[in-house]
Write a protein that holds these residues in place. Structure first.
Motif, PDB file in Angstrom:
ATOM      1  N   ASN A  81     -10.870 -12.502 -17.504  1.00 38.93           N
ATOM      2  CA  ASN A  81     -10.324 -12.396 -16.145  1.00 38.93           C
ATOM      3  C   ASN A  81      -9.117 -11.469 -16.088  1.00 38.93           C
ATOM      4  OD1 ASN A  81     -12.134 -14.064 -14.776  1.00 38.93           O
ATOM      5  ND2 ASN A  81     -10.996 -15.925 -15.255  1.00 38.93           N
ATOM      6  N   MET A  82      -8.345 -11.438 -17.157  1.00 42.78           N
ATOM      7  CA  MET A  82      -7.161 -10.582 -17.215  1.00 42.78           C
ATOM      8  C   MET A  82      -7.486  -9.156 -17.674  1.00 42.78           C
ATOM      9  SD  MET A  82      -4.595 -12.154 -15.996  1.00 42.78           S
ATOM     10  CE  MET A  82      -3.426 -10.858 -16.418  1.00 42.78           C
TER      11      MET A  82
ATOM     12  N   ASN B  96      -6.706   3.711 -11.181  1.00 47.11           N
ATOM     13  CA  ASN B  96      -5.566   2.873 -10.794  1.00 47.11           C
ATOM     14  C   ASN B  96      -5.813   1.389 -11.031  1.00 47.11           C
ATOM     15  OD1 ASN B  96      -3.473   4.557 -10.064  1.00 47.11           O
ATOM     16  ND2 ASN B  96      -4.297   4.923  -8.020  1.00 47.11           N
ATOM     17  N   ASN B  97      -6.899   1.042 -11.701  1.00 47.10           N
ATOM     18  CA  ASN B  97      -7.158  -0.366 -12.016  1.00 47.10           C
ATOM     19  C   ASN B  97      -6.383  -0.761 -13.271  1.00 47.10           C
ATOM     20  OD1 ASN B  97      -8.850  -0.551  -9.830  1.00 47.10           O
ATOM     21  ND2 ASN B  97     -10.727  -0.306 -11.002  1.00 47.10           N
ATOM     22  N   ILE B  98      -5.084  -0.688 -13.166  1.00 42.32           N
ATOM     23  CA  ILE B  98      -4.244  -0.907 -14.338  1.00 42.32           C
ATOM     24  C   ILE B  98      -4.240  -2.379 -14.751  1.00 42.32           C
ATOM     25  CG2 ILE B  98      -2.683   1.069 -14.164  1.00 42.32           C
ATOM     26  CD1 ILE B  98      -0.799  -0.564 -12.505  1.00 42.32           C
ATOM     27  N   THR B  99      -4.202  -2.595 -16.056  1.00 40.62           N
ATOM     28  CA  THR B  99      -4.045  -3.952 -16.562  1.00 40.62           C
ATOM     29  C   THR B  99      -2.582  -4.354 -16.430  1.00 40.62           C
ATOM     30  OG1 THR B  99      -4.003  -2.914 -18.743  1.00 40.62           O
ATOM     31  CG2 THR B  99      -6.036  -4.005 -18.098  1.00 40.62           C
ATOM     32  N   MET B 100      -2.332  -5.662 -16.454  1.00 43.75           N
ATOM     33  CA  MET B 100      -1.031  -6.162 -16.058  1.00 43.75           C
ATOM     34  C   MET B 100       0.098  -5.811 -17.025  1.00 43.75           C
ATOM     35  SD  MET B 100      -1.220  -7.438 -13.074  1.00 43.75           S
ATOM     36  CE  MET B 100      -2.298  -6.046 -12.759  1.00 43.75           C
ATOM     37  N   GLU B 101      -0.207  -5.727 -18.333  1.00 43.03           N
ATOM     38  CA  GLU B 101       0.877  -5.373 -19.254  1.00 43.03           C
ATOM     39  C   GLU B 101       1.340  -3.945 -18.995  1.00 43.03           C
ATOM     40  OE1 GLU B 101      -2.280  -3.544 -20.180  1.00 43.03           O
ATOM     41  OE2 GLU B 101      -2.535  -5.619 -20.828  1.00 43.03           O
TER      42      GLU B 101
ATOM     43  N   ASP C 278       1.844 -10.818 -20.387  1.00 42.32           N
ATOM     44  CA  ASP C 278       1.942  -9.396 -20.039  1.00 42.32           C
ATOM     45  C   ASP C 278       3.396  -8.989 -19.801  1.00 42.32           C
ATOM     46  OD1 ASP C 278      -1.085  -8.321 -19.266  1.00 42.32           O
ATOM     47  OD2 ASP C 278      -0.826 -10.467 -19.049  1.00 42.32           O
ATOM     48  N   TYR C 279       4.188  -9.904 -19.213  1.00 41.87           N
ATOM     49  CA  TYR C 279       5.609  -9.618 -19.014  1.00 41.87           C
ATOM     50  C   TYR C 279       6.325  -9.433 -20.354  1.00 41.87           C
ATOM     51  CZ  TYR C 279       5.186 -11.178 -14.118  1.00 41.87           C
ATOM     52  OH  TYR C 279       4.839 -11.320 -12.802  1.00 41.87           O
TER      53      TYR C 279
ATOM     54  N   THR D 239       5.080  -2.884 -17.559  1.00 40.50           N
ATOM     55  CA  THR D 239       5.881  -1.881 -18.269  1.00 40.50           C
ATOM     56  C   THR D 239       6.476  -0.899 -17.272  1.00 40.50           C
ATOM     57  OG1 THR D 239       4.512  -2.083 -20.262  1.00 40.50           O
ATOM     58  CG2 THR D 239       5.844  -0.098 -20.059  1.00 40.50           C
ATOM     59  N   HIS D 240       5.704  -0.535 -16.246  1.00 44.88           N
ATOM     60  CA  HIS D 240       6.242   0.338 -15.198  1.00 44.88           C
ATOM     61  C   HIS D 240       7.486  -0.285 -14.566  1.00 44.88           C
ATOM     62  CE1 HIS D 240       1.769   1.613 -14.604  1.00 44.88           C
ATOM     63  NE2 HIS D 240       2.330   2.360 -15.538  1.00 44.88           N
TER      64      HIS D 240
END
Length: 559
Positions: free
Chosen positions: A227-228, A381-386, A494-495, A390-391
């Protein structure tokens, strides 16, 4: 793009019905199957982009307005409707993506779209099947119930009626008796909803375990990772990262907390002292919300031409909903209204340094979205959360040198607090992640057994902490106030991954700010064109999963 003079609050809203969506979706599938070559299929694929952009924009707008006032009956009903139909929309997306995946013109499509999206489709096919639709609907209803419960829990404090966000300024007061009083009021009120918090989570764990079983997985951990969209690492990599944090980062954080304890003149750090960094109190922003925006405008005008253009766009279209209100949902987030090519930011100003963090963290997300909003290939643009975090966390550090604009002569105090807060966060975030892995590996645990597991993790990750006389948080319930645990399982790590990458950017920018900024811009523009570790290497950063990473990072951090 629609009307270029739009304001967020004035955007028209009309419900997207499942019937209208399915009618348009079936036409796209029909056209895709009838296409006679890869180029024709890609042209149909662009129609898919248009449909999904329309649907997502409408749903985000409804969520934003519901979150802005959870007592608004109209948008509550809209949110309930989308909770009901979103799994059906997901069903179509998965079926359509399978057509892409199995296309006889796949080579052409891979050359056009890229290989990473096809890896993401492979993962998505492992994450969803129509058998999950009723369970997903129930899950959505449960998370909405949790969010509403927390948002509508009110705290009576010194003649004020406050929600959890607005109580925050008293919980971080420089006056310790005020912190103790606010914490007591908070816990007494939260104790009145513990049964419901436990009940909702019981049902969520059972629901997610049923989802995993329906997909033929041993437990929800594997499904949660799918899911992630974990496309370049797995739970073993994450466990290795957490173990490195325990071995090398917890001692650094403990040392930092000991220095903080001495600064505060305390014999022992109690839970009420979490997030308080100076005896004279944390630095707080000077002036009003308007002053914060004025300082933000100056900061972003000086950081770079790109950030100047971005921030003026946000202001001109009034894309911030950040003022605290009694019936407003807690927390903060950024999202994209792709129909308008516009980022939006939701938050709760409460008179603390958190208000400035919104200007940096959420604007980090929004800036990246703004930079890449016109990409023809939407999958890029389907970026993963990590990657997304980071952005945002790196933007926090890139803006550090402008903090005098917000905090006056306490700019240095903010910079010190910001670094220490980043260090304190990583063990906590890993604790949240390991807790979730325990919970979903052993879904049979009772509420009492879950809290026992949390207590053990607190000893490993936060050994400095005590909970004097706190009946809610002292009973191992901290995680119940972390929305991600209920709403987005396995997001929180991810944070932590991102924070270590942001710290790498900080080390670089301390050496050469301009060079680090150019690498950051390039990293943002890569978006989702490559896998996370590869994009880090392209920016001359190390992946958090590399052996020896954490030890080296700790050695370079200067407290």
């Amino acid at each position: 793009m629609k009307n270029e003079n739009f304001k967020l609050s004035e955007l028209p809203y009309e419900r997207i019905t499942i019937e209208s969506f399915e009618k348009e979706a079936l036409e796209i599938v029909k056209d895709f199957n009838a296409a006679e070559n890869g180029e024709e299929q890609f042209l149909v694929h662009k129609k898919y982009y248009t449909l999904i952009e329309k649907v997502s924009t409408t749903m985000i707008l409804a969520t934003l307005r519901h979150d802005g006032d959870v007592s608004n009956k109209f948008y509550e009903e809209e949110q309930e409707y989308y909770d009901e139909i979103s799994p059906k929309i997901e069903s179509f997306k998965v079926k359509y993506q399978k057509l892409l995946f199995d296309s006889k013109y796949r080579t052409y499509l891979e050359n056009k779209i890229g290989q990473v999206p096809f890896k993401d489709i492979e993962i998505q096919l492992k994450a969803f099947d129509d058998v999950l639709i009723p369970l997903k609907q129930e899950e959505n209803a449960l998370t909405s119930r949790y969010n509403k419960l927390v948002a509508q829990t009110k705290f009576e404090f010194r003649g004020e009626t406050l929600n959890l966000s607005l109580l925050g300024k008293y919980l971080k007061s420089k006056d310790r008796p005020t912190r103790i009083e606010a914490a007591k009021v908070r816990s007494e009120k939260l104790l009145t909803i513990t049964d419901e918090l436990d009940e909702i989570f019981d049902k969520l764990v059972a629901n997610r375990n049923s989802q995993a079983k329906a997909m033929k997985y041993d437990n929800y951990v594997e499904l949660g990772y799918y899911n992630m969209k974990r496309n370049s690492y797995d739970k073993n990599d994450v466990a290795n990262f957490r173990n490195q944090v325990k071995e090398f980062f917890v001692p650094l954080a403990s040392k930092m907390h000991e220095e903080r304890r001495n600064r505060l003149g305390l014999e022992k750090l109690d839970f009420v002292d979490e997030g308080v960094y100076f005896l004279e109190g944390n630095p707080i922003p000077i002036g009003t919300a308007d002053d914060i925006f004025a300082a933000g405008k100056k900061m972003y005008s000086e950081l770079s031409s790109e950030t100047n253009e971005f921030f003026n766009f946000m202001l001109n279209h009034e894309l911030f909903d950040v003022l605290g209100r009694p019936n407003k949902a807690t927390g903060g987030y950024m999202d994209m209204l792709m129909l308008y090519k516009a980022p939006i930011i939701f938050a709760n100003f409460n008179g603390t340094s958190d208000d400035v963090d919104v200007m940096t963290h959420e604007c980090g997300h929004a800036f990246q979205g703004y930079l890449t909003r016109n990409y023809e290939i939407v999958e890029n643009n389907n970026i993963t959360m990590e990657t997304a975090e980071t952005h945002s966390m790196s933007m926090e550090f890139f803006t550090d040198k402008w903090m005098d604009l917000f905090f006056g002569n306490r700019g240095d105090d903010y910079r010190k607090m910001h670094l220490e807060d980043a260090i304190a966060f990583i063990p906590y975030g890993c604790m949240i992640d390991e807790f979730q892995e325990i919970i979903y590996t052993k879904p049979e645990l009772t509420p009492d057994e879950r809290r026992e597991a949390w207590k053990q993790l607190e000893k490993e990750y936060k050994p400095h902490l005590s909970f004097k006389d706190d009946e809610f948080f002292g009973d191992a319930r901290t995680w119940q106030m972390q929305k991600h645990v209920y709403n987005w399982p396995f997001y929180y790590i991810d944070y932590c991954l991102a924070q270590t990458c942001a710290l790498q950017f900080k080390i670089r920018m301390d050496e050469d700010h301009n060079d680090a900024w150019q690498k950051y811009i390039a990293f943002c523009q890569e978006s989702a064109k490559d896998y996370f570790p590869n994009m880090l290497h392209n920016a001359q950063l190390k992946s958090p999963f590399e052996d020896g990473f954490m030890k080296e990072l700790v050695q370079k951090i200067k407290l």
